[in-house]
Design an enzyme around this catalytic site. Sequence first.
Site, PDB file in Angstrom:
ATOM      1  N   TYR A  60     115.698  75.348 119.110  1.00 55.25           N
ATOM      2  CA  TYR A  60     116.837  76.252 119.252  1.00 55.25           C
ATOM      3  C   TYR A  60     116.388  77.461 120.076  1.00 55.25           C
ATOM      4  CZ  TYR A  60     119.122  73.763 115.346  1.00 55.25           C
ATOM      5  OH  TYR A  60     119.688  72.829 114.520  1.00 55.25           O
ATOM      6  N   SER A 216     137.782  76.192 112.026  1.00 50.01           N
ATOM      7  CA  SER A 216     137.655  77.576 111.555  1.00 50.01           C
ATOM      8  C   SER A 216     138.997  78.264 111.391  1.00 50.01           C
ATOM      9  CB  SER A 216     136.799  78.381 112.537  1.00 50.01           C
ATOM     10  OG  SER A 216     137.493  78.535 113.775  1.00 50.01           O
TER      11      SER A 216
END
Length: 338
Positions: A60, A216
Amino acid sequence: MPTTPARTTLGSAGPTTSALGLGCMGMSDLYGPADEAESIATVHAALDAGITLLDTGDFYGMGHNELLIHDALRGRNRENVQISVKFGAQRGPDRTWLGYDASPAATKTALAYTLRRLRTDHIDVYRPARLDPNVPIEETVGAIADLVQAGYVRHIGLSEVGADTLRRAAAVHPISDLQIEYSLISRGLEAEILPTARELGIGITAYGVLSRGLLSGHWSNDREIAATDFRGHSPRFQGDNLAHNLSLVEALRKTAEAKGASVAQVAIAWVASRGEDIVPLVGARRRDRLAEALGALDVTLTPADLAAIEAAVPAGSAAGDRYAAAQMAHLDSETSDR
């Protein structure tokens, strides 16, 4: 104040941790630009709220995420935090993806660099990010078992593998948990993988519980996607697929509003309701989004609520695969159980 997350154990062989975890990927990579100071403040807010499970990967941001977590944990009691790290994905200096390497030597080398970046003497859960098609899972797990024996790793996890791979891995060493995508619109694990994990005493850490923002309640059809945001290439965020999937979100919104909750809170609560052995990972990278996610802990879903949610977003109703075709081909969880 939102409810503090309960404590749970990752499977029968894993660590005790919070029943809600924080996925840190978006603080460094793949979701477009992020604010480092806000990211660290979000980690602090999560820890202060009782979240103790932090999930990262050494790829990441090519190590940036581990360095960020180290900075966020400065001055905190390391023993109060469980750090889960994925490894194996290979990347070039231009951020391109070069494949996977989970060979024993690469596994141990990756762990050495991870310990250095995090400035810690152990990793709580260490796991290959994907099944390496060139390395038997027994060899990868055996290498991590050596690291457990040496004290550098406390528990072994897996990510995105199928039922047969779970069995083969568990025959070598106890597996704490399987990290896999699980949401209202990603339910592929329910047929074979989840029953096998439960049979073997392996917990589930569920990522993508909001389908990378799609569930979301904050995504819109005309939202601009940054060039570095992989959702720009995700089938579920494209054209007619996106329009269809957002219609599912609007149906879910009606159920959420009836509960006095947000869409995100109901989506997270639904994943949490699937079993005490399932720990949702929320990918918040801002404190306001974290606060909203923590509100899911106060949402209790009745049988009638669950029925309404299932009616709004039936299993298999999403349009588009969860990854582009090239990435789907690397998912043992998608290819081995068909």
